[in-house]
Design an enzyme around this catalytic site. Structure first.
Site, PDB file in Angstrom:
ATOM      1  CD1 TRP A 101      32.477  40.759  40.140  1.00  0.00           C
ATOM      2  CD2 TRP A 101      34.476  40.424  41.089  1.00  0.00           C
ATOM      3  NE1 TRP A 101      32.320  40.840  41.500  1.00  0.00           N
ATOM      4  CE2 TRP A 101      33.517  40.641  42.103  1.00  0.00           C
ATOM      5  CE3 TRP A 101      35.800  40.206  41.448  1.00  0.00           C
ATOM      6  CZ2 TRP A 101      33.856  40.637  43.462  1.00  0.00           C
ATOM      7  CZ3 TRP A 101      36.144  40.203  42.799  1.00  0.00           C
ATOM      8  CH2 TRP A 101      35.176  40.412  43.784  1.00  0.00           C
ATOM      9  CG  ASP A 168      34.721  35.222  37.205  1.00  0.00           C
ATOM     10  OD1 ASP A 168      34.172  34.288  37.813  1.00  0.00           O
ATOM     11  OD2 ASP A 168      35.056  36.295  37.770  1.00  0.00           O
ATOM     12  CE  LYS A 192      30.468  35.333  44.171  1.00  0.00           C
ATOM     13  NZ  LYS A 192      30.379  36.169  45.366  1.00  0.00           N
TER      14      LYS A 192
HETATM   15  C1  LIG Z   1      32.048  37.281  39.447  1.00  0.00           C
HETATM   16  C2  LIG Z   1      33.075  37.183  40.527  1.00  0.00           C
HETATM   17  N1  LIG Z   1      34.343  36.901  40.203  1.00  0.00           N
HETATM   18  C3  LIG Z   1      35.304  36.790  41.139  1.00  0.00           C
HETATM   19  C4  LIG Z   1      35.026  36.964  42.466  1.00  0.00           C
HETATM   20  C5  LIG Z   1      36.144  36.849  43.481  1.00  0.00           C
HETATM   21  O1  LIG Z   1      36.067  35.611  44.073  1.00  0.00           O
HETATM   22  P1  LIG Z   1      37.050  35.170  45.278  1.00  0.00           P
HETATM   23  O2  LIG Z   1      36.613  35.930  46.474  1.00  0.00           O
HETATM   24  O3  LIG Z   1      36.800  33.700  45.358  1.00  0.00           O
HETATM   25  O4  LIG Z   1      38.437  35.485  44.896  1.00  0.00           O
HETATM   26  C6  LIG Z   1      33.711  37.253  42.864  1.00  0.00           C
HETATM   27  C7  LIG Z   1      33.396  37.420  44.301  1.00  0.00           C
HETATM   28  O5  LIG Z   1      32.396  37.936  44.716  1.00  0.00           O
HETATM   29  C8  LIG Z   1      32.714  37.375  41.866  1.00  0.00           C
HETATM   30  O6  LIG Z   1      31.451  37.677  42.179  1.00  0.00           O
END
Ligand SMILES: Cc1ncc(COP(=O)(O)O)c(C=O)c1O
Length: 358
Positions: A101, A168, A192
């Site tokens: 991420w 994030d 989540k």
């Molecule tokens: C820590 C983290 N950041 C970002 C994301 C991406 O999120 P999105 O699918 O809402 O773009 C995720 C998705 O699993 C994640 O676990």
């Protein structure tokens, strides 16, 4: 009958919230329409929007020096927008690499033409720990992912950095209070721990918004547009925000984030103790950095791991226990809405599986 859902996301919602939504689906507060069928400019929707914004601030204990913004595109769209909005001329943007991420966020920043750099990483030990760093450079910002959904690592204290933190929090949003003294932006997709997919919630310090006030970029990309219009510049994902507002109310009724954090600690401790006391299961995550949200573990044997999650689903109604495709192994995601009794049912299955397969 509902299954025992351990999915990493989108994930289980509190049953109390689902029942309320069910009750209101055909007739919201006995008005004869559902919330999905009315204008985002109506007083009904505006009340939900404003309550959600106020509750976000109340839950984290923050004041009017922060704006709360709801934006479509999930967390992933924010990877580039955050860099475009908050990079300051000539100052690099610093990223602490904890794998998937953060590397996606770093790549998106560079694709947007931003001067981004990796200043620390845990790649040397397969991302099994959180890098501990002291950052004194005058950078635009320091970017971290607070909970690493894939590897099951989580920051326990925020890194010391001279520049404001952009965090994030997609996979541990609203799971505990945080020290906001150096937080410039806390954000995440909410699907989540705080709702369903459809938007990202961003908590942005107002002085950060000054950075992009006069930047030339499309209106929809500029966070000022959304902050100045109370996240109602265009039609927002009203149903997703309505559910999010209900989760905020649910969190407050539970006693707030300190109480939720205690419950999360209890649930995670139960599983980590079980793993630590077994010679059958193991986790590769550094002791001090273990996630309270995503418990990653393995039997050390690919076939047994596969048998574990397949039998869990087929015979015990337990879903989502397969590890992330990058890592393999097993992963139990135990977000805010997972109650301890559900986690203990998983624990009983783990013990039974060990007895039958060791
Ligand atoms: C820590 C983290 N950041 C970002 C994301 C991406 O999120 P999105 O699918 O809402 O773009 C995720 C998705 O699993 C994640 O676990």
């Amino acid at each position: 009958m509902r299954k025992y859902n351990f999915s990493a996301g989108p994930s289980e919602l509190p049953i109390e919230v689902l029942k309320e939504v069910q009750d209101e689906l055909l007739s919201y507060k006995n008005n004869g329409f559902s919330i999905m069928e009315i204008s985002h400019r109506s007083a009904y929707y505006e009340e939900i929007n404003n309550q959600a914004i106020a509750d976000v601030k109340e839950l984290y204990g923050i004041g009017d020096d922060y704006d709360v913004v709801f934006m479509q595109g999930g967390a992933t769209l924010q990877f580039s927008l955050l860099a475009m909005n908050f990079a300051v001329n000539n100052k690099p943007c610093d990223y602490i690499d904890t794998d998937v991420w953060t590397s996606k966020a770093y790549t998106e920043a560079t694709l947007a033409g931003i001067n981004a750099r990796i200043v620390a990483s845990s790649k040397d030990d397969k991302y099994s720990y959180i890098p501990k760093v002291e950052l004194n450079d005058d950078s635009s910002y320091t970017y971290i992912c607070h909970n690493n959904t894939v590897h099951g690592t989580q920051y326990k204290t925020l890194p010391n950095s001279k520049s404001p933190l952009i965090i994030d929090a997609s996979s541990d949003f609203f799971s505990k209070k945080l020290d906001f003294s150096n937080i410039g932006v806390l954000y995440g997709g909410v699907q989540k721990n705080a709702g369903i997919s459809g938007f990202a919630c961003l908590i942005i310090r107002k002085d950060m918004l000054e950075r992009s006030k006069d930047k030339k970029m499309p209106m929809m990309f500029n966070y000022n547009t959304h902050a100045e219009n109370n996240s109602l510049y265009n039609t927002p994902p009203t149903f997703a925000i309505y559910i999010f507002a209900k989760i905020m109310t649910w969190l407050k009724a539970k006693g707030g984030l300190d109480v939720i954090n205690k419950l999360n600690e209890e649930k995670a401790k139960y599983l980590y103790d079980l793993i630590d006391n077994s010679s059958f299961y193991k986790t590769y995550v550094n002791n001090d950095d273990r996630s309270l949200m995503n418990v990653c573990f393995t039997t050390g044997n690919l076939e047994l791991d596969t048998k574990f999650w397949q039998e869990a689903a087929k015979n015990h109604g337990m879903l989502g226990l397969k590890g992330h495709k990058k890592l393999g192994g097993l992963r139990a995601s135990i977000y805010n809405s997972a109650y301890l009794n559900k986690v203990k049912i998983l624990g009983e299955y783990m013990k039974e599986f060990e007895r039958a397969n060791r």
